[in-house]
Design a protein around this motif. Structure first.
Motif, PDB file in Angstrom:
ATOM      1  N   LEU A   1       0.811  -1.216   0.000  1.00 29.85           N
ATOM      2  CA  LEU A   1       0.000   0.000   0.000  1.00 29.85           C
ATOM      3  C   LEU A   1       0.843   1.264   0.000  1.00 29.85           C
ATOM      4  CD1 LEU A   1      -2.745  -1.114   2.549  1.00 29.85           C
ATOM      5  CD2 LEU A   1      -2.832  -1.197   0.055  1.00 29.85           C
ATOM      6  N   ASP A   2       2.046   1.201   0.541  1.00 24.23           N
ATOM      7  CA  ASP A   2       2.907   2.384   0.616  1.00 24.23           C
ATOM      8  C   ASP A   2       3.691   2.642  -0.672  1.00 24.23           C
ATOM      9  OD1 ASP A   2       2.174   3.037   3.199  1.00 24.23           O
ATOM     10  OD2 ASP A   2       3.780   1.866   4.128  1.00 24.23           O
ATOM     11  N   LEU A   3       3.635   1.719  -1.625  1.00 24.47           N
ATOM     12  CA  LEU A   3       4.386   1.913  -2.866  1.00 24.47           C
ATOM     13  C   LEU A   3       3.808   3.060  -3.690  1.00 24.47           C
ATOM     14  CD1 LEU A   3       4.891  -1.769  -4.083  1.00 24.47           C
ATOM     15  CD2 LEU A   3       6.607  -0.273  -3.043  1.00 24.47           C
ATOM     16  N   ASP A   4       4.698   3.809  -4.334  1.00 22.38           N
ATOM     17  CA  ASP A   4       4.295   4.862  -5.272  1.00 22.38           C
ATOM     18  C   ASP A   4       4.250   4.239  -6.663  1.00 22.38           C
ATOM     19  OD1 ASP A   4       3.743   7.171  -6.626  1.00 22.38           O
ATOM     20  OD2 ASP A   4       5.734   8.053  -6.358  1.00 22.38           O
ATOM     21  N   LEU A   5       3.058   3.911  -7.140  1.00 21.43           N
ATOM     22  CA  LEU A   5       2.910   3.177  -8.392  1.00 21.43           C
ATOM     23  C   LEU A   5       2.001   3.940  -9.355  1.00 21.43           C
ATOM     24  CD1 LEU A   5       2.262  -0.410  -6.940  1.00 21.43           C
ATOM     25  CD2 LEU A   5       4.423   0.491  -7.834  1.00 21.43           C
ATOM     26  N   PRO A   6       2.226   3.793 -10.646  1.00 18.66           N
ATOM     27  CA  PRO A   6       1.283   4.375 -11.613  1.00 18.66           C
ATOM     28  C   PRO A   6      -0.012   3.582 -11.618  1.00 18.66           C
ATOM     29  CG  PRO A   6       2.905   3.025 -12.748  1.00 18.66           C
ATOM     30  CD  PRO A   6       3.335   3.073 -11.304  1.00 18.66           C
ATOM     31  N   GLY A   7      -1.068   4.181 -12.151  1.00 20.57           N
ATOM     32  CA  GLY A   7      -2.337   3.466 -12.242  1.00 20.57           C
ATOM     33  C   GLY A   7      -3.022   3.333 -10.904  1.00 20.57           C
ATOM     34  N   SER A   8      -3.387   2.096 -10.522  1.00 19.11           N
ATOM     35  CA  SER A   8      -4.214   1.881  -9.329  1.00 19.11           C
ATOM     36  C   SER A   8      -3.720   0.709  -8.506  1.00 19.11           C
ATOM     37  CB  SER A   8      -5.668   1.594  -9.753  1.00 19.11           C
ATOM     38  OG  SER A   8      -6.168   2.586 -10.610  1.00 19.11           O
ATOM     39  N   LYS A   9      -4.186   0.687  -7.249  1.00 20.37           N
ATOM     40  CA  LYS A   9      -3.986  -0.460  -6.363  1.00 20.37           C
ATOM     41  C   LYS A   9      -5.358  -0.976  -5.949  1.00 20.37           C
ATOM     42  CE  LYS A   9      -0.007   1.850  -4.336  1.00 20.37           C
ATOM     43  NZ  LYS A   9       0.432   2.577  -3.127  1.00 20.37           N
ATOM     44  N   ALA A  10      -5.510  -2.298  -5.954  1.00 19.54           N
ATOM     45  CA  ALA A  10      -6.768  -2.918  -5.530  1.00 19.54           C
ATOM     46  C   ALA A  10      -6.468  -4.041  -4.551  1.00 19.54           C
ATOM     47  CB  ALA A  10      -7.547  -3.448  -6.726  1.00 19.54           C
ATOM     48  N   VAL A  11      -7.302  -4.146  -3.528  1.00 19.76           N
ATOM     49  CA  VAL A  11      -7.158  -5.177  -2.503  1.00 19.76           C
ATOM     50  C   VAL A  11      -8.435  -5.997  -2.449  1.00 19.76           C
ATOM     51  CG1 VAL A  11      -6.917  -5.616  -0.024  1.00 19.76           C
ATOM     52  CG2 VAL A  11      -5.520  -3.843  -1.131  1.00 19.76           C
ATOM     53  N   VAL A  12      -8.299  -7.305  -2.661  1.00 18.95           N
ATOM     54  CA  VAL A  12      -9.429  -8.230  -2.572  1.00 18.95           C
ATOM     55  C   VAL A  12      -9.225  -9.102  -1.340  1.00 18.95           C
ATOM     56  CG1 VAL A  12     -10.682 -10.106  -3.687  1.00 18.95           C
ATOM     57  CG2 VAL A  12      -9.704  -8.264  -5.079  1.00 18.95           C
ATOM     58  N   GLY A  13     -10.168  -9.047  -0.409  1.00 18.40           N
ATOM     59  CA  GLY A  13     -10.051  -9.857   0.797  1.00 18.40           C
ATOM     60  C   GLY A  13     -10.573  -9.124   2.010  1.00 18.40           C
TER      61      GLY A  13
ATOM     62  N   PRO B   1      -7.291   6.021   1.364  1.00 14.82           N
ATOM     63  CA  PRO B   1      -8.524   6.269   0.616  1.00 14.82           C
ATOM     64  C   PRO B   1      -8.358   6.131  -0.899  1.00 14.82           C
ATOM     65  CG  PRO B   1      -7.609   8.329   1.442  1.00 14.82           C
ATOM     66  CD  PRO B   1      -6.825   7.228   2.083  1.00 14.82           C
ATOM     67  N   GLY B   2      -7.129   6.161  -1.395  1.00 19.05           N
ATOM     68  CA  GLY B   2      -6.903   6.027  -2.823  1.00 19.05           C
ATOM     69  C   GLY B   2      -6.820   4.596  -3.311  1.00 19.05           C
ATOM     70  N   VAL B   3      -6.891   3.655  -2.388  1.00 16.84           N
ATOM     71  CA  VAL B   3      -6.821   2.231  -2.743  1.00 16.84           C
ATOM     72  C   VAL B   3      -8.234   1.660  -2.815  1.00 16.84           C
ATOM     73  CG1 VAL B   3      -6.012  -0.045  -2.006  1.00 16.84           C
ATOM     74  CG2 VAL B   3      -4.543   1.969  -1.698  1.00 16.84           C
ATOM     75  N   ALA B   4      -8.482   0.817  -3.805  1.00 21.37           N
ATOM     76  CA  ALA B   4      -9.792   0.174  -3.942  1.00 21.37           C
ATOM     77  C   ALA B   4      -9.816  -1.100  -3.107  1.00 21.37           C
ATOM     78  CB  ALA B   4     -10.071  -0.146  -5.405  1.00 21.37           C
ATOM     79  N   PHE B   5     -10.495  -1.043  -1.961  1.00 24.38           N
ATOM     80  CA  PHE B   5     -10.701  -2.223  -1.115  1.00 24.38           C
ATOM     81  C   PHE B   5     -12.074  -2.789  -1.459  1.00 24.38           C
ATOM     82  CE2 PHE B   5      -7.623   0.317   1.208  1.00 24.38           C
ATOM     83  CZ  PHE B   5      -6.751  -0.628   1.724  1.00 24.38           C
ATOM     84  N   VAL B   6     -12.107  -3.933  -2.125  1.00 25.23           N
ATOM     85  CA  VAL B   6     -13.385  -4.449  -2.618  1.00 25.23           C
ATOM     86  C   VAL B   6     -13.948  -5.564  -1.740  1.00 25.23           C
ATOM     87  CG1 VAL B   6     -12.802  -3.796  -4.963  1.00 25.23           C
ATOM     88  CG2 VAL B   6     -12.284  -6.116  -4.173  1.00 25.23           C
TER      89      VAL B   6
END
Length: 332
Positions: free
Chosen positions: A198-210, A223-228
Motif C-alpha cells: 500500500l505504501d508503494l508509489d505506483l502508476p495506475g491503481s492499487k486494488a485489494v481483494v479480501g 482512501p486512494g486504494v480500492a478495497f473491494v
C-alpha cells in the motif's frame, strides 16, 4: 479408504489452507475414498483473539474422540496446530495410532508480528506438536529445509494445485480503475505485510481483494486504494483477471496459493525473495523477486501474460491429492 482429516481451518474461512484442504477432500471423494472432516463447525467455538472471523473449538477432546471412534478411520491426518489438532494428536497418542500432519502456516512469525514474542518459542511448540507424526507434509523445499534446521524430522514435499478452468484470463471489467491495476488478494492482516504494497508509489491503481482484521483501518488510511472486500468462486476469478500485476508482499507464507491463482489468470507476480515466492516464482520468467518491492512490480509489468498462464497449467489438484494419499500412514 476411510480417511479422517482434522483441521481447525475450514469453511466459512477464506484462505489458502481451506482452499487446499477442501479441494483435496473433493478429489479423494471423487476417487471413492470416504473422508470425515473434523472441523470447528461440529463444536462449540469462540472467536480467535485478533481474528474474530476464525472460530476455535472449546475443550474438543471428547467430541473428537467420539467422532473418530464412530468413524473408525484407516488413516488420520492432522492439518493444524490448534485446539482440534491437539485433541486429535492426544487421541492418537493415547491409542498408539499412527498419524500424519502438515505445516501450512508460520504461526511463530504471525505471533511475533502481533506480540513481539521471539519465533524460537513458537517453533518449540511446533516441534513438540509434529514430533510424533509419521510424516510431516510441507509445500516447498525452502520450508522443508527451514523446518529441518529447526529439528523437525520426517518431512516430505506435498505440492499444491490450481483450478485452471475457474482461474483463467478473461475480460478485465471487474475493476473499473486506471491502469495498470496492481492487485493484492488475501487476508487483510498485519502478518501479510500489506503496508509494503500500500505504501508503494505506483502508476495506475492499487486494488485489494479480501477481508480481515485491518480492513476498516486500512480503508481509512488509504482512501486512494480500492478495497473491494472478500470474493469467492467466479467473482474472485473475475477480480484476479481484471488486474495487470499481482503483488505478494507477505514474508511469512509457506506457499502462497494466491500466486498460482493469479498466474492462472495471466498475471505476473511481484514479491520479495522469501520462502513461497522463491519456490514458486524464482527462475521461471513469470514474476520478479526483489528486496525493493517497487522495482519488482515495475519489472513484472513487462512479463507476457501467456507465460504466466502456461506455467500455472502444470499444477493439478489431482496430483496434489495423490501425493497426499501416498503420504498417509495406514492404521493397523
Amino acid at each position: 479408504m476411510r480417511i479422517a482429516l482434522v483441521t481447525d481451518a475450514w469453511v466459512p474461512q477464506i484462505n489458502g489452507v481451506v482452499r487446499t484442504l477442501s479441494r483435496i477432500v473433493e478429489e479423494l471423494r471423487a476417487d471413492g475414498h470416504e473422508v470425515l472432516v473434523v472441523s470447528p463447525e461440529k463444536f462449540r467455538t469462540v472467536p480467535c483473539p485478533t481474528y474474530p472471523e476464525i472460530r476455535l473449538a472449546v475443550w474438543p477432546f471428547a467430541g473428537v474422540r467420539r467422532l473418530l471412534d464412530d468413524f473408525g478411520p484407516e488413516a488420520i491426518h492432522i492439518a493444524t496446530e490448534a485446539p482440534l489438532g491437539w485433541a486429535a494428536r492426544r487421541y492418537c497418542r493415547k491409542r498408539g495410532l499412527p498419524f500424519t500432519t502438515s505445516f501450512h502456516t508460520r504461526f511463530p512469525e504471525y505471533v511475533q508480528a502481533r506480540t513481539r514474542l521471539p519465533p524460537a518459542l513458537g517453533y518449540a511448540v511446533i516441534r513438540r506438536f509434529h514430533k510424533p507424526a509419521a510424516r510431516i507434509m510441507v509445500a516447498t523445499k525452502t520450508i522443508h529445509d527451514e523446518l529441518e534446521k529447526r529439528g523437525i524430522p520426517r518431512l516430505v514435499m506435498w505440492s499444491r494445485g490450481v483450478d485452471t478452468q475457474l482461474f483463467r484470463p478473461q475480460a478485465k471489467d471487474a475493476l473499473d480503475l486506471p491502469r495498470p491495476i496492481h492487485l493484492y488478494v488475501g487476508r487483510v492482516a498485519v502478518e501479510k505485510n500489506i503496508h509494503a504494497f500500500l505504501d508503494l508509489d505506483l502508476p495506475g491503481s492499487k486494488a485489494v481483494v479480501g477481508g480481515g482484521p485491518m480492513l476498516d483501518e486500512l480503508r481509512r488510511q488509504y482512501p486512494g486504494v480500492a478495497f473491494v472486500g472478500p470474493k469467492q468462486g467466479e467473482d474472485l476469478a473475475r477480480h484476479y483477471a481484471a488486474g495487470d500485476v499481482f503483488v505478494f508482499p507477505s514474508k511469512t507464507d509457506t506457499f502462497g496459493l494466491v500466486m498460482l491463482e493469479a498466474l492462472a489468470c495471466g498475471l505476473p507476480v511481484a514479491a520479495y525473495p522469501v520462502p513461497g515466492p522463491l519456490d514458486v516464482i524464482d527462475g521461471h520468467g513469470i514474476g520478479v523477486l526483489d528486496e525493493d518491492l517497487g522495482k519488482a512490480v515495475a519489472a513484472a509489468r513487462e512479463i507476457p501474460s501467456e507465460h504466466c498462464r502456461n506455467f500455472a497449467l502444470s499444477f493439478s489438484w489431482r496430483n496434489c491429492a495423490r501425493q497426499f494419499l501416498a503420504y498417509l500412514e495406514p492404521i493397523g
